[in-house]
Design a protein around this motif. Structure first.
Motif, PDB file in Angstrom:
ATOM      1  N   GLU A   3     -69.800  41.257 -54.641  1.00 49.23           N
ATOM      2  CA  GLU A   3     -70.434  41.361 -55.953  1.00 49.23           C
ATOM      3  C   GLU A   3     -69.566  40.638 -56.968  1.00 49.23           C
ATOM      4  N   GLY A   4     -70.157  39.759 -57.760  1.00 50.78           N
ATOM      5  CA  GLY A   4     -69.408  39.105 -58.827  1.00 50.78           C
ATOM      6  C   GLY A   4     -69.712  39.800 -60.133  1.00 50.78           C
ATOM      7  N   THR A   5     -68.784  39.683 -61.101  1.00 53.84           N
ATOM      8  CA  THR A   5     -69.024  40.295 -62.414  1.00 53.84           C
ATOM      9  C   THR A   5     -68.736  39.268 -63.492  1.00 53.84           C
ATOM     10  N   PRO A   6     -69.468  39.311 -64.629  1.00 54.33           N
ATOM     11  CA  PRO A   6     -69.147  38.413 -65.716  1.00 54.33           C
ATOM     12  C   PRO A   6     -67.698  38.645 -66.159  1.00 54.33           C
ATOM     13  N   LYS A   7     -66.976  37.571 -66.456  1.00 59.11           N
ATOM     14  CA  LYS A   7     -65.556  37.732 -66.808  1.00 59.11           C
ATOM     15  C   LYS A   7     -65.286  37.112 -68.166  1.00 59.11           C
ATOM     16  N   ASP A   8     -64.149  37.538 -68.770  1.00 59.72           N
ATOM     17  CA  ASP A   8     -63.773  36.910 -70.018  1.00 59.72           C
ATOM     18  C   ASP A   8     -62.835  35.738 -69.722  1.00 59.72           C
ATOM     19  N   HIS A 106     -83.212  25.737 -75.235  1.00 59.49           N
ATOM     20  CA  HIS A 106     -82.118  26.690 -74.977  1.00 59.49           C
ATOM     21  C   HIS A 106     -81.682  26.582 -73.510  1.00 59.49           C
ATOM     22  N   VAL A 107     -80.371  26.609 -73.291  1.00 59.74           N
ATOM     23  CA  VAL A 107     -79.855  26.546 -71.916  1.00 59.74           C
ATOM     24  C   VAL A 107     -78.758  27.595 -71.752  1.00 59.74           C
ATOM     25  N   VAL A 108     -78.850  28.383 -70.674  1.00 59.00           N
ATOM     26  CA  VAL A 108     -77.722  29.239 -70.288  1.00 59.00           C
ATOM     27  C   VAL A 108     -77.222  28.746 -68.936  1.00 59.00           C
ATOM     28  N   TYR A 117     -66.087  27.685 -66.152  1.00 59.90           N
ATOM     29  CA  TYR A 117     -66.350  28.585 -67.274  1.00 59.90           C
ATOM     30  C   TYR A 117     -65.478  28.246 -68.482  1.00 59.90           C
ATOM     31  N   THR A 118     -64.165  28.159 -68.276  1.00 53.60           N
ATOM     32  CA  THR A 118     -63.272  27.954 -69.422  1.00 53.60           C
ATOM     33  C   THR A 118     -63.519  26.584 -70.049  1.00 53.60           C
ATOM     34  N   HIS A 119     -63.728  25.574 -69.215  1.00 54.50           N
ATOM     35  CA  HIS A 119     -63.939  24.218 -69.720  1.00 54.50           C
ATOM     36  C   HIS A 119     -65.262  24.136 -70.487  1.00 54.50           C
ATOM     37  N   SER A 120     -66.316  24.699 -69.908  1.00 53.18           N
ATOM     38  CA  SER A 120     -67.629  24.634 -70.560  1.00 53.18           C
ATOM     39  C   SER A 120     -67.607  25.455 -71.849  1.00 53.18           C
ATOM     40  N   LYS A 121     -66.956  26.596 -71.812  1.00 50.33           N
ATOM     41  CA  LYS A 121     -66.911  27.480 -72.985  1.00 50.33           C
ATOM     42  C   LYS A 121     -66.246  26.730 -74.154  1.00 50.33           C
ATOM     43  N   ALA A 122     -65.159  26.002 -73.836  1.00 54.67           N
ATOM     44  CA  ALA A 122     -64.459  25.252 -74.889  1.00 54.67           C
ATOM     45  C   ALA A 122     -65.371  24.163 -75.456  1.00 54.67           C
ATOM     46  N   LEU A 123     -66.059  23.445 -74.575  1.00 57.72           N
ATOM     47  CA  LEU A 123     -66.932  22.363 -75.040  1.00 57.72           C
ATOM     48  C   LEU A 123     -68.120  22.893 -75.841  1.00 57.72           C
ATOM     49  N   ASP A 131     -75.133  28.241 -73.895  1.00 59.17           N
ATOM     50  CA  ASP A 131     -73.960  29.082 -73.620  1.00 59.17           C
ATOM     51  C   ASP A 131     -73.708  29.068 -72.116  1.00 59.17           C
ATOM     52  N   ILE A 132     -72.538  29.548 -71.731  1.00 59.08           N
ATOM     53  CA  ILE A 132     -72.223  29.680 -70.299  1.00 59.08           C
ATOM     54  C   ILE A 132     -71.692  31.072 -70.039  1.00 59.08           C
ATOM     55  N   ILE A 133     -72.061  31.619 -68.892  1.00 61.89           N
ATOM     56  CA  ILE A 133     -71.456  32.886 -68.476  1.00 61.89           C
ATOM     57  C   ILE A 133     -70.778  32.693 -67.128  1.00 61.89           C
ATOM     58  N   ASN A 134     -69.703  33.443 -66.927  1.00 59.92           N
ATOM     59  CA  ASN A 134     -68.951  33.387 -65.677  1.00 59.92           C
ATOM     60  C   ASN A 134     -69.464  34.516 -64.788  1.00 59.92           C
ATOM     61  N   ALA A 135     -70.430  34.208 -63.950  1.00 63.25           N
ATOM     62  CA  ALA A 135     -71.032  35.251 -63.120  1.00 63.25           C
ATOM     63  C   ALA A 135     -71.412  34.647 -61.774  1.00 63.25           C
ATOM     64  N   ASP A 136     -71.743  35.527 -60.856  1.00 59.00           N
ATOM     65  CA  ASP A 136     -71.960  35.127 -59.475  1.00 59.00           C
ATOM     66  C   ASP A 136     -73.435  35.283 -59.109  1.00 59.00           C
TER      67      ASP A 136
END
Ligand SMILES: C[S@@+](CC[C@H](N)C(=O)[O-])C[C@H]1O[C@@H](n2cnc3c(N)ncnc32)[C@H](O)[C@@H]1O
Length: 279
Positions: A3-8, A106-108, A117-123, A131-136
């Motif tokens: 199971e993956g979880t959204p992360k910060d 709109h795009v997620v 995740y970190t690279h896309s979030k910064a851009l 937006d982008i979420i870090n999830a599985d």
């Protein structure tokens, strides 16, 4: 099933390991991106000893993504996308292509890779519509209830669900058909599903089939995932949605640019995709 979880961001940064090759960065190298490290490039060259045209296959997939997004925005009137396994934000990604036609789309993006995740979030720091979420993808319920998904996507309007080059990173034991079905069930009528996947060449091509099995082992040992599927199995991931012509085909055969010649090489046989619409 893992199971993956959204992360910060902090958690994601702590998970980055550049000493081992990684799916997103090897793909980035093949499509001409700059977000890859020596371990990724070394593995990419090892893979090219078995499959010299691997970079062309990755590029064919990226071009398929771009044709699909243009089709969905321009011809199907889609104004919102859920792009799972979105990859590093290499030029010509979903939001760039969609916004050339309609800047209001709109795009997620969803990816389980911490660098993506970190690279896309910064851009995307200043983006309003993306937006982008870090999830599985193996935890579809978490994706579908994520606050960013619920903020940007209206589940009463058709959605473009993109599963491009991601389900082949899911093992049979992790049930890609179940994952695809959960995501399809959550989409409103009129939504579209695009899938691309590594495709196992048919028994009429025994040499290519043997090489593909060798490549599959190399990916399993070095990247941990990468499965070539038979046509029937890929087709099941579309469920009973209506296939958009020309159906499930080699990526190069899906609405190709006019006038181009389609080469029937290993890339042609090894990477397939299609688009379907929920009635
Ligand atoms: C080959 S790239 C494809 C990128 C983009 N979809 C495209 O077609 O150009 C596959 C992406 O899927 C992501 N991925 C692999 N397994 C995943 C999972 N279980 N959940 C979410 N993303 C995953 C990888 O991190 C990588 O960024």
């Amino acid at each position: 099933m893992t199971e993956g979880t959204p992360k910060d961001i902090g958690q994601a940064l702590a998970e980055i390991d550049i000493t081992r090759p990684n799916v997103a960065r090897v793909y980035d190298y093949f499509v001409g991106g700059k977000d890859n490290f020596s371990a990724d490039r070394e593995f990419a060259h090892k893979a090219m000893e078995i499959a010299p045209k691997a970079p062309l296959a990755a590029q064919a997939n990226r071009e398929f993504l771009q044709r699909v997004v243009r089709y969905l925005v321009r011809e199907a009137g889609i104004t919102q996308f859920l792009d799972i396994g979105s990859g590093l934000p290499t030029a010509g990604n979903t939001s760039e292509v969609a916004h050339e036609i309609d800047p209001g789309v709109h795009v997620v993006y969803v990816d389980n890779d911490p660098i993506v995740y970190t690279h896309s979030k910064a851009l995307l720091a200043d983006a309003v519509t993306v937006d982008i979420i870090n999830a599985d993808i193996r935890s579809p319920a978490e994706i579908l209830t994520d606050p960013a998904v619920l903020r940007l996507l209206d589940f009463d309007q058709p959605i473009g669900l993109l599963l491009l080059a991601v389900l082949h990173h899911i093992e049979d034991s992790e049930d890609p058909a179940w994952i695809a079905a959960r995501l399809r069930d959550a989409m409103p009528a009129g939504s579209y599903l695009a899938i691309s996947s590594f495709h196992m060449p048919g028994p009429e091509l025994p040499e290519l089939r043997a090489k593909t099995i060798e490549g599959e082992k190399l990916l399993a040992q070095n990247l941990g995932s990468g499965r070539w599927r038979e046509e029937d199995q890929i087709q099941t991931w579309f469920g009973d949605w209506e296939m958009i012509p020309p159906g499930l085909v080699s990526l190069r055969e899906w609405r190709p640019p006019a006038g181009g010649r389609i080469e029937h090489d290993e890339v042609y046989h090894s990477f397939w995709g299609g688009v379907a619409r929920k009635k």
